[in-house]
Structure formats: structure tokens, C-alpha cells
Design a protein around this motif. Structure first.
Motif, PDB file in Angstrom:
ATOM      1  N   GLN A 125       0.830  -1.213   0.000  1.00  0.00           N
ATOM      2  CA  GLN A 125       0.000   0.000   0.000  1.00  0.00           C
ATOM      3  C   GLN A 125       0.859   1.255   0.000  1.00  0.00           C
ATOM      4  OE1 GLN A 125      -2.612  -0.210   3.358  1.00  0.00           O
ATOM      5  NE2 GLN A 125      -3.781  -1.959   2.558  1.00  0.00           N
ATOM      6  N   VAL A 126       1.903   1.274   0.792  1.00  0.00           N
ATOM      7  CA  VAL A 126       2.795   2.438   0.855  1.00  0.00           C
ATOM      8  C   VAL A 126       3.487   2.634  -0.491  1.00  0.00           C
ATOM      9  CG1 VAL A 126       4.928   3.320   1.908  1.00  0.00           C
ATOM     10  CG2 VAL A 126       3.130   2.348   3.342  1.00  0.00           C
ATOM     11  N   LEU A 127       3.942   1.559  -1.095  1.00  0.00           N
ATOM     12  CA  LEU A 127       4.605   1.659  -2.392  1.00  0.00           C
ATOM     13  C   LEU A 127       3.637   2.176  -3.457  1.00  0.00           C
ATOM     14  CD1 LEU A 127       7.185   1.176  -3.987  1.00  0.00           C
ATOM     15  CD2 LEU A 127       6.419  -1.178  -4.361  1.00  0.00           C
ATOM     16  N   GLN A 128       2.399   1.691  -3.436  1.00  0.00           N
ATOM     17  CA  GLN A 128       1.400   2.162  -4.386  1.00  0.00           C
ATOM     18  C   GLN A 128       1.116   3.659  -4.199  1.00  0.00           C
ATOM     19  OE1 GLN A 128       0.367   0.203  -6.803  1.00  0.00           O
ATOM     20  NE2 GLN A 128      -0.738   1.917  -7.721  1.00  0.00           N
ATOM     21  N   ARG A 129       0.994   4.115  -2.956  1.00  0.00           N
ATOM     22  CA  ARG A 129       0.776   5.541  -2.684  1.00  0.00           C
ATOM     23  C   ARG A 129       1.964   6.370  -3.169  1.00  0.00           C
ATOM     24  NH1 ARG A 129      -1.328   5.539   3.535  1.00  0.00           N
ATOM     25  NH2 ARG A 129      -3.244   4.343   3.199  1.00  0.00           N
ATOM     26  N   TYR A 130       3.146   5.862  -2.927  1.00  0.00           N
ATOM     27  CA  TYR A 130       4.355   6.578  -3.343  1.00  0.00           C
ATOM     28  C   TYR A 130       4.389   6.723  -4.859  1.00  0.00           C
ATOM     29  CZ  TYR A 130       9.254   7.501  -4.320  1.00  0.00           C
ATOM     30  OH  TYR A 130      10.420   8.045  -4.800  1.00  0.00           O
ATOM     31  N   LEU A 131       4.086   5.628  -5.541  1.00  0.00           N
ATOM     32  CA  LEU A 131       4.103   5.687  -7.001  1.00  0.00           C
ATOM     33  C   LEU A 131       3.035   6.651  -7.527  1.00  0.00           C
ATOM     34  CD1 LEU A 131       4.754   1.952  -7.926  1.00  0.00           C
ATOM     35  CD2 LEU A 131       6.357   3.863  -8.054  1.00  0.00           C
ATOM     36  N   ASN A 132       1.841   6.635  -6.918  1.00  0.00           N
ATOM     37  CA  ASN A 132       0.780   7.565  -7.324  1.00  0.00           C
ATOM     38  C   ASN A 132       1.194   9.001  -7.060  1.00  0.00           C
ATOM     39  OD1 ASN A 132      -0.880   5.510  -8.187  1.00  0.00           O
ATOM     40  ND2 ASN A 132      -2.049   5.412  -6.267  1.00  0.00           N
ATOM     41  N   LEU A 133       1.773   9.255  -5.894  1.00  0.00           N
ATOM     42  CA  LEU A 133       2.216  10.605  -5.556  1.00  0.00           C
ATOM     43  C   LEU A 133       3.313  11.068  -6.497  1.00  0.00           C
ATOM     44  CD1 LEU A 133       1.892  12.961  -3.578  1.00  0.00           C
ATOM     45  CD2 LEU A 133       3.655  11.890  -2.181  1.00  0.00           C
ATOM     46  N   GLN A 134       4.222  10.193  -6.812  1.00  0.00           N
ATOM     47  CA  GLN A 134       5.318  10.531  -7.717  1.00  0.00           C
ATOM     48  C   GLN A 134       4.761  10.848  -9.111  1.00  0.00           C
ATOM     49  OE1 GLN A 134       8.233   7.444  -8.158  1.00  0.00           O
ATOM     50  NE2 GLN A 134       9.791   8.854  -8.918  1.00  0.00           N
ATOM     51  N   VAL A 180       1.767  12.015  -9.765  1.00  0.00           N
ATOM     52  CA  VAL A 180       1.084  13.304  -9.681  1.00  0.00           C
ATOM     53  C   VAL A 180       2.100  14.439  -9.706  1.00  0.00           C
ATOM     54  CG1 VAL A 180      -0.326  14.781  -8.178  1.00  0.00           C
ATOM     55  CG2 VAL A 180      -0.951  12.393  -8.529  1.00  0.00           C
ATOM     56  N   VAL A 181       3.175  14.310  -8.952  1.00  0.00           N
ATOM     57  CA  VAL A 181       4.189  15.363  -8.895  1.00  0.00           C
ATOM     58  C   VAL A 181       4.845  15.528 -10.262  1.00  0.00           C
ATOM     59  CG1 VAL A 181       6.437  15.957  -7.898  1.00  0.00           C
ATOM     60  CG2 VAL A 181       4.594  15.119  -6.432  1.00  0.00           C
ATOM     61  N   LEU A 182       5.162  14.435 -10.913  1.00  0.00           N
ATOM     62  CA  LEU A 182       5.804  14.498 -12.232  1.00  0.00           C
ATOM     63  C   LEU A 182       4.862  15.084 -13.279  1.00  0.00           C
ATOM     64  CD1 LEU A 182       7.879  11.201 -12.431  1.00  0.00           C
ATOM     65  CD2 LEU A 182       8.728  13.525 -12.208  1.00  0.00           C
ATOM     66  N   SER A 183       3.569  14.729 -13.209  1.00  0.00           N
ATOM     67  CA  SER A 183       2.626  15.250 -14.188  1.00  0.00           C
ATOM     68  C   SER A 183       2.419  16.759 -14.000  1.00  0.00           C
ATOM     69  CB  SER A 183       1.291  14.523 -14.120  1.00  0.00           C
ATOM     70  OG  SER A 183       0.690  14.724 -12.883  1.00  0.00           O
ATOM     71  N   LYS A 184       2.418  17.222 -12.753  1.00  0.00           N
ATOM     72  CA  LYS A 184       2.293  18.663 -12.509  1.00  0.00           C
ATOM     73  C   LYS A 184       3.559  19.373 -12.960  1.00  0.00           C
ATOM     74  CE  LYS A 184      -1.103  18.791  -8.851  1.00  0.00           C
ATOM     75  NZ  LYS A 184      -1.424  19.270  -7.525  1.00  0.00           N
ATOM     76  N   ALA A 185       4.704  18.748 -12.740  1.00  0.00           N
ATOM     77  CA  ALA A 185       5.979  19.368 -13.118  1.00  0.00           C
ATOM     78  C   ALA A 185       6.073  19.479 -14.647  1.00  0.00           C
ATOM     79  CB  ALA A 185       7.137  18.588 -12.555  1.00  0.00           C
ATOM     80  N   THR A 186       5.609  18.482 -15.351  1.00  0.00           N
ATOM     81  CA  THR A 186       5.684  18.530 -16.815  1.00  0.00           C
ATOM     82  C   THR A 186       4.670  19.498 -17.411  1.00  0.00           C
ATOM     83  OG1 THR A 186       4.291  16.581 -16.948  1.00  0.00           O
ATOM     84  CG2 THR A 186       6.655  16.261 -17.119  1.00  0.00           C
ATOM     85  N   SER A 187       3.570  19.682 -16.700  1.00  0.00           N
ATOM     86  CA  SER A 187       2.565  20.621 -17.214  1.00  0.00           C
ATOM     87  C   SER A 187       3.039  22.065 -17.048  1.00  0.00           C
ATOM     88  CB  SER A 187       1.224  20.412 -16.519  1.00  0.00           C
ATOM     89  OG  SER A 187       1.332  20.758 -15.161  1.00  0.00           O
ATOM     90  N   LEU A 188       3.923  22.308 -16.099  1.00  0.00           N
ATOM     91  CA  LEU A 188       4.456  23.639 -15.895  1.00  0.00           C
ATOM     92  C   LEU A 188       5.477  23.987 -16.978  1.00  0.00           C
ATOM     93  CD1 LEU A 188       4.854  23.805 -12.044  1.00  0.00           C
ATOM     94  CD2 LEU A 188       3.111  24.919 -13.397  1.00  0.00           C
ATOM     95  N   TRP A 189       6.062  23.086 -17.598  1.00  0.00           N
ATOM     96  CA  TRP A 189       7.088  23.357 -18.606  1.00  0.00           C
ATOM     97  C   TRP A 189       6.427  23.682 -19.862  1.00  0.00           C
ATOM     98  CZ3 TRP A 189      12.153  23.731 -17.526  1.00  0.00           C
ATOM     99  CH2 TRP A 189      12.588  23.197 -16.333  1.00  0.00           C
TER     100      TRP A 189
END
Length: 125
Positions: free
Chosen positions: A105-114, A116-125
Motif C-alpha cells: 500500500q505504501v509503495l502504491q501511494r508513493y508511485l501515485n504521488l510521484q 502526480v508530482v511528475l505530471s504537474k511538473a511537466t505541465s508547468l514546462w
């Protein structure tokens, strides 16, 4: 002294002989004084010398203490053995299973969070 002439005073003989003959100061072994002294020694040892009784009681106490201690230690060791067996058979597998589920569960949350963070970071570029 009776007619034989061989009897002497014991105290006088000890003082004058220079120690050549070693004789009991109370006379012969079978004399009444010697028997009385022997009886007094036995009475003294029975009534006033408590060492044999104390030694016997001490041996008994140590024996009983060691037996009870040994039985108590055997019970403690048996309880420890049962606890270890119970831990190995039930607690460790249950903990491993729970840890694996939670880790997934922790690994799944981490991957989802990562993601989300990467998708927001790429949308800013």
C-alpha cells in the motif's frame, strides 16, 4: 601402695620422668575419673555442640533450595520454549503478512504521488 611396688603417683612420675613415658594425667584408660571425663565430653557434645545439627540443617536447606530452584527454572525454560514456538509459528508469519500488505500500500501511494508530482511538473514546462 599395694605390695607389688610398681605403682607410682602419676603426677609425680610425669614431673620427674622427664617425659620418657607418656601417660594420661588421670591414670589408666579404665579408671573411674577417665570414664567420667569421657561421659562429660559426650554430654557436652550432645547438649552444647550444635555444629552437627546446624550442618545437617544447612545441607537440607541447600538441597531443598536447589530442588525448588531447579523446578522453577525448568518451568521458566518451558514457558520460554512455548513462547518462542508460538512466536515462530503464528506471530512472525502474521507480522510478515501484515508488513507485506502495508508495504504494498505504501509503495502504491508513493508511485501515485510521484506520478502526480511528475505530471504537474511537466505541465508547468
Amino acid at each position: 601402695m599395694s605390695g607389688g611396688g610398681t605403682e607410682t603417683f602419676v603426677g609425680y612420675e610425669a614431673a620427674t620422668s622427664g617425659g620418657d613415658k607418656k601417660r594420661d594425667s588421670l591414670g589408666t584408660t579404665g579408671s573411674p575419673a577417665h570414664l567420667i571425663i569421657k561421659d562429660l565430653g559426650e554430654i557436652h557434645s550432645r547438649l552444647l555442640d550444635h555444629r552437627p545439627v546446624i550442618q545437617g540443617e544447612t545441607r537440607y536447606f541447600v538441597k531443598e533450595f536447589e530442588e525448588k530452584r531447579g523446578l522453577r527454572e525448568m518451568r521458566v525454560l518451558e514457558n520460554l520454549k512455548n513462547m518462542i514456538r508460538e512466536t515462530n509459528e503464528h506471530a512472525i508469519p502474521k507480522c510478515r503478512e501484515t508488513m507485506q500488505d502495508n508495504l504494498d500500500q505504501v509503495l502504491q501511494r508513493y508511485l501515485n504521488l510521484q506520478f502526480v508530482v511528475l505530471s504537474k511538473a511537466t505541465s508547468l514546462w
